[in-house]
Design a protein around this motif. Sequence first.
Motif, PDB file in Angstrom:
ATOM      1  N   VAL A   1       0.860  -1.185   0.000  1.00 13.76           N
ATOM      2  CA  VAL A   1       0.000   0.000   0.000  1.00 13.76           C
ATOM      3  C   VAL A   1       0.890   1.226   0.000  1.00 13.76           C
ATOM      4  N   GLN A   2       0.567   2.175  -0.870  1.00 18.96           N
ATOM      5  CA  GLN A   2       1.362   3.402  -0.907  1.00 18.96           C
ATOM      6  C   GLN A   2       0.492   4.570  -1.355  1.00 18.96           C
ATOM      7  N   LEU A   3       1.002   5.776  -1.044  1.00 23.91           N
ATOM      8  CA  LEU A   3       0.355   7.015  -1.459  1.00 23.91           C
ATOM      9  C   LEU A   3       1.232   7.702  -2.485  1.00 23.91           C
ATOM     10  N   GLN A   4       0.607   8.217  -3.533  1.00 21.66           N
ATOM     11  CA  GLN A   4       1.335   8.903  -4.591  1.00 21.66           C
ATOM     12  C   GLN A   4       0.709  10.276  -4.807  1.00 21.66           C
ATOM     13  N   ALA A   5       1.495  11.323  -4.556  1.00 24.51           N
ATOM     14  CA  ALA A   5       0.999  12.696  -4.709  1.00 24.51           C
ATOM     15  C   ALA A   5       1.440  13.287  -6.038  1.00 24.51           C
ATOM     16  N   SER A   6       0.642  14.209  -6.548  1.00 20.01           N
ATOM     17  CA  SER A   6       0.958  14.881  -7.806  1.00 20.01           C
ATOM     18  C   SER A   6       0.284  16.242  -7.841  1.00 20.01           C
ATOM     19  N   GLY A   7       0.674  17.059  -8.818  1.00 21.24           N
ATOM     20  CA  GLY A   7      -0.028  18.311  -9.042  1.00 21.24           C
ATOM     21  C   GLY A   7       0.702  19.565  -8.634  1.00 21.24           C
ATOM     22  N   GLY A   8       1.861  19.441  -8.025  1.00 26.26           N
ATOM     23  CA  GLY A   8       2.588  20.632  -7.624  1.00 26.26           C
ATOM     24  C   GLY A   8       3.140  21.382  -8.820  1.00 26.26           C
ATOM     25  N   GLY A   9       3.729  22.538  -8.550  1.00 32.77           N
ATOM     26  CA  GLY A   9       4.313  23.316  -9.630  1.00 32.77           C
ATOM     27  C   GLY A   9       4.660  24.707  -9.187  1.00 32.77           C
ATOM     28  N   ILE A  27      -6.885  -2.082  -1.270  1.00 28.88           N
ATOM     29  CA  ILE A  27      -7.381  -1.285  -0.162  1.00 28.88           C
ATOM     30  C   ILE A  27      -8.820  -1.648   0.192  1.00 28.88           C
ATOM     31  N   LEU A  28      -9.049  -1.779   1.486  1.00 23.44           N
ATOM     32  CA  LEU A  28     -10.400  -2.047   1.984  1.00 23.44           C
ATOM     33  C   LEU A  28     -11.047  -0.762   2.496  1.00 23.44           C
ATOM     34  N   ASN A  75     -10.217   6.141  -3.693  1.00 22.08           N
ATOM     35  CA  ASN A  75      -9.117   6.192  -2.719  1.00 22.08           C
ATOM     36  C   ASN A  75      -8.186   7.365  -2.996  1.00 22.08           C
ATOM     37  N   THR A  76      -8.772   8.510  -3.229  1.00 22.43           N
ATOM     38  CA  THR A  76      -7.985   9.698  -3.512  1.00 22.43           C
ATOM     39  C   THR A  76      -8.353  10.844  -2.573  1.00 22.43           C
ATOM     40  N   ILE A  77      -7.402  11.747  -2.407  1.00 20.43           N
ATOM     41  CA  ILE A  77      -7.637  12.989  -1.687  1.00 20.43           C
ATOM     42  C   ILE A  77      -7.053  14.112  -2.521  1.00 20.43           C
ATOM     43  N   TYR A  92       4.570  19.556  -0.258  1.00 21.06           N
ATOM     44  CA  TYR A  92       3.283  19.122   0.275  1.00 21.06           C
ATOM     45  C   TYR A  92       3.217  17.602   0.293  1.00 21.06           C
ATOM     46  N   PHE A  93       2.834  17.079   1.448  1.00 25.25           N
ATOM     47  CA  PHE A  93       2.761  15.638   1.653  1.00 25.25           C
ATOM     48  C   PHE A  93       1.332  15.236   1.995  1.00 25.25           C
ATOM     49  N   CYS A  94       0.861  14.153   1.397  1.00 28.41           N
ATOM     50  CA  CYS A  94      -0.421  13.613   1.810  1.00 28.41           C
ATOM     51  C   CYS A  94      -0.185  12.521   2.860  1.00 28.41           C
ATOM     52  N   ASN A  95      -1.184  12.336   3.673  1.00 20.90           N
ATOM     53  CA  ASN A  95      -1.069  11.391   4.785  1.00 20.90           C
ATOM     54  C   ASN A  95      -2.385  10.638   4.950  1.00 20.90           C
ATOM     55  N   ALA A  96      -2.272   9.378   5.300  1.00 23.57           N
ATOM     56  CA  ALA A  96      -3.442   8.584   5.681  1.00 23.57           C
ATOM     57  C   ALA A  96      -3.194   8.044   7.079  1.00 23.57           C
ATOM     58  N   ALA A  97      -4.110   8.314   7.971  1.00 22.10           N
ATOM     59  CA  ALA A  97      -3.913   7.903   9.358  1.00 22.10           C
ATOM     60  C   ALA A  97      -3.964   6.375   9.504  1.00 22.10           C
ATOM     61  N   ARG A  98      -4.816   5.746   8.710  1.00 17.24           N
ATOM     62  CA  ARG A  98      -5.004   4.296   8.834  1.00 17.24           C
ATOM     63  C   ARG A  98      -5.563   3.746   7.536  1.00 17.24           C
ATOM     64  N   ILE A  99      -4.923   2.726   7.005  1.00 23.50           N
ATOM     65  CA  ILE A  99      -5.413   2.056   5.799  1.00 23.50           C
ATOM     66  C   ILE A  99      -5.504   0.563   6.081  1.00 23.50           C
ATOM     67  N   SER A 100      -6.678   0.007   5.833  1.00 20.75           N
ATOM     68  CA  SER A 100      -6.790  -1.452   5.900  1.00 20.75           C
ATOM     69  C   SER A 100      -6.759  -2.009   4.478  1.00 20.75           C
ATOM     70  N   TYR A 101      -6.133  -3.125   4.309  1.00 23.75           N
ATOM     71  CA  TYR A 101      -5.922  -3.681   2.972  1.00 23.75           C
ATOM     72  C   TYR A 101      -5.930  -5.195   3.037  1.00 23.75           C
ATOM     73  N   ARG A 102      -6.066  -5.789   1.868  1.00 24.79           N
ATOM     74  CA  ARG A 102      -6.054  -7.241   1.777  1.00 24.79           C
ATOM     75  C   ARG A 102      -4.641  -7.685   1.407  1.00 24.79           C
ATOM     76  N   ARG A 103      -4.059  -8.542   2.224  1.00 26.93           N
ATOM     77  CA  ARG A 103      -2.723  -9.059   1.914  1.00 26.93           C
ATOM     78  C   ARG A 103      -2.800  -9.947   0.678  1.00 26.93           C
ATOM     79  N   ALA A 104      -1.784  -9.824  -0.183  1.00 29.16           N
ATOM     80  CA  ALA A 104      -1.788 -10.559  -1.438  1.00 29.16           C
ATOM     81  C   ALA A 104      -1.553 -12.045  -1.253  1.00 29.16           C
ATOM     82  N   TYR A 105      -0.760 -12.422  -0.237  1.00 34.80           N
ATOM     83  CA  TYR A 105      -0.331 -13.825  -0.155  1.00 34.80           C
ATOM     84  C   TYR A 105      -1.328 -14.720   0.542  1.00 34.80           C
ATOM     85  N   ASP A 106      -2.143 -14.172   1.466  1.00 29.09           N
ATOM     86  CA  ASP A 106      -3.115 -15.031   2.143  1.00 29.09           C
ATOM     87  C   ASP A 106      -4.483 -14.393   2.279  1.00 29.09           C
TER      88      ASP A 106
END
Length: 126
Positions: A1-9, A27-28, A75-77, A92-106
């Motif tokens: 799980v990761q966050l990717q920011a864009s749009g600066g300039g 992401i759940l 799943n965007t801000i 500028y940094f985006c932040n997520a306090a808590r993300i629940s997700y499904r693990r790929a392996y199990d």
Amino acid sequence: VQLQASGGGLVQAGGSLRLSCAASGRILSIGDMGWYRQVPGKRREFVARITSAGSTNYDDSVKGRFTVSRDNAKNTIDLQLNSLEPEDTGMYFCNAARISYRRAYDYTEGISTDLWGQGTQVTVSS
């Protein structure tokens, strides 16, 4: 799980920018999300936050000029920056306090907390 920011300039004072941040992965759900900014030599500071229900709060310095929004289905801000001032310059940094997700392996549920995007630079010229 990761966050990717864009749009600066680079923009002149009084101008506008729109920042976006997307969370990727199986992401759940995502809890509170927010934007912070940092200039060299100073600590990262709070800009805006939005809950999963859409409640928002802002730092006093950006109230009335910036608007935070999110799309829970995508799943965007986003952060709309209007009436920009030179003092708004920073990374500028985006932040997520808590993300629940499904693990790929199990396929069990995993939790990530206090997740940060890589940052996007906003420069406002006077």
